[in-house]
Write an enzyme that holds these catalytic residues in place. Structure first.
Site, PDB file in Angstrom:
ATOM      1  N   GLY A  68       0.290  -2.210  -9.379  1.00 22.13           N
ATOM      2  CA  GLY A  68       1.602  -2.566  -9.317  1.00 22.13           C
ATOM      3  C   GLY A  68       1.687  -3.925  -8.618  1.00 22.13           C
ATOM      4  CB  SER A  69       3.767  -5.531  -7.007  1.00 24.77           C
ATOM      5  OG  SER A  69       4.240  -6.554  -6.473  1.00 24.77           O
ATOM      6  CB  SER A  70      -0.219  -8.016  -5.304  1.00 22.73           C
ATOM      7  OG  SER A  70      -1.528  -9.038  -5.008  1.00 22.73           O
ATOM      8  N   GLY A 115      -0.765  -5.544  -9.992  1.00 19.77           N
ATOM      9  CA  GLY A 115      -0.487  -5.614 -11.401  1.00 19.77           C
ATOM     10  C   GLY A 115      -0.944  -7.034 -12.043  1.00 19.77           C
ATOM     11  CG  HIS A 164       8.982  -6.135  -7.576  1.00 18.85           C
ATOM     12  ND1 HIS A 164       8.265  -6.581  -8.579  1.00 18.85           N
ATOM     13  CD2 HIS A 164       8.147  -6.269  -6.521  1.00 18.85           C
ATOM     14  CE1 HIS A 164       6.779  -7.084  -8.055  1.00 18.85           C
ATOM     15  NE2 HIS A 164       6.756  -6.781  -7.059  1.00 18.85           N
TER      16      HIS A 164
END
Ligand code: NAG
Ligand code: NAG
Ligand code: NAG
Length: 295
Positions: free
Chosen positions: A140-142, A144, A280
């Protein structure tokens, strides 16, 4: 009647249970990259023979250990239920974002974080008897963003990816070569390119590669204030181009897998899931990601 023997037996059983219960464990792995992220692994008590592997990649401000313990990150549960192994890389960079900006990480065998994680996959394969045809990546996020970049740089090692709230592979590129650098243009949703140009970004990370590529499941929230929602469409453009399929969905389902989410299929290898009203980062849906992986 409670005898001394039965008490001792119960105590020993408890101790043995405690010793045997699977834990997240750091392992040393042969790593030929310049970058040195830590490798953590979770092998469940009831592991399948020739188990599948899921690589779970944390976000910024996190680590392998805290991501593993995060109740919104359900992969320990999946591993316990289904008997697959999970590997949890831990970022070596300050702030613990992954390096998705430097040339070395954005290249096959360029020496960056991607190469180090590829080494983890290879080592897990050798040491834990992983089925190399069933290696999956999520984050997820970084994490992802890193999932996208790993799919681009090490397609030969990965069967499928399920990534939450990221950006296209190469979107965070740093013009000055910065390692794990933030990129406001991309995070703000201003990095727009044609499908062909985005596809070239992927192809150029591993020039000459013609083998199979992982199928991509891409989740994003419409209310994402950290990595702008425009990154969803740009990522879809990128992977549909790589797979040579149309950007028009072949099918789409409203309110699936959850209310206000929309699932769009672009043939067999690209699936987008757009979560209206979700910020987010989109919470992992274990069932849907496992289904994408065929677990
Ligand atoms: C270094 O590791 C990568 C990723 O596992 C592998 O593809 C490459 O062949 C290795 N290079 C050398 C020189 O061992
Ligand atoms: C940010 O990324 C874009 C591509 O998405 C690139 O064109 C730009 O040069 C990058 N910005 C910086 C400051 O490196
Ligand atoms: C996750 O997706 C499945 C379908 O794959 C759906 O049935 C389920 O409701 C979703 N989970 C959550 C927590 O919404």
């Amino acid at each position: 009647m409670v005898t001394l023997t039965s008490i001792v037996t119960a105590a020993v059983a408890l101790m043995v249970g405690a010793v045997e219960a699977a834990q997240l464990t750091q392992v040393q792995y042969p790593n030929n990259a310049t970058s040195k992220p830590q490798m953590w692994i979770y092998v469940p008590d009831k592991v399948q023979p020739k188990p599948p592997l899921v690589v779970v990649i944390h976000s910024c401000q996190s680590t392998a250990q805290s991501y593993f313990q995060n109740s919104k990150i359900p992969w320990k549960k999946g591993s316990d239920q289904k008997g697959y192994v999970t590997v949890w890389p831990s970022s070596p960079h300050s702030g613990t974002c992954w390096d998705v900006s430097s040339k070395r990480s954005l290249s096959h065998n360029g020496g960056g974080d991607t190469q180090a994680i590829a080494n983890m996959i290879q080592y897990a394969g050798d040491r834990y008897g992983i089925d190399r045809e069933r290696v999956y990546v999520t984050g997820g996020s970084s994490g992802g963003m890193m999932s996208n970049v790993l799919a681009a740089t090490y397609p030969e090692l990965i069967k499928a990816v399920s990534l939450y709230s990221g950006v296209p592979a190469g979107c965070f590129v740093s013009s000055s070569g910065g390692v794990a650098a933030w990129n406001n243009t991309c995070s703000g949703g201003q990095s727009k390119a044609s499908a062909e140009a985005w596809g070239n970004v992927v192809r150029n990370m591993y020039p000459g590669y013609t083998g199979p590529r992982p199928k991509m499941q891409i989740w994003h929230g419409s209310a994402d204030g950290t990595l702008a929602p425009a990154n969803y469409g740009e990522t879809i453009k990128q992977w549909t181009n790589v797979f040579g399929v149309s950007q028009t969905p072949t099918s789409s389902i409203n309110n699936y897998p959850e209310r206000n989410y929309k699932t769009e299929n672009f043939g067999e290898f690209v699936q987008g899931i757009y979560a209206t009203g979700v910020g987010h980062s989109v919470p992992s849906n274990l069932t849907a990601s496992e289904a994408w992986f065929g677990l």
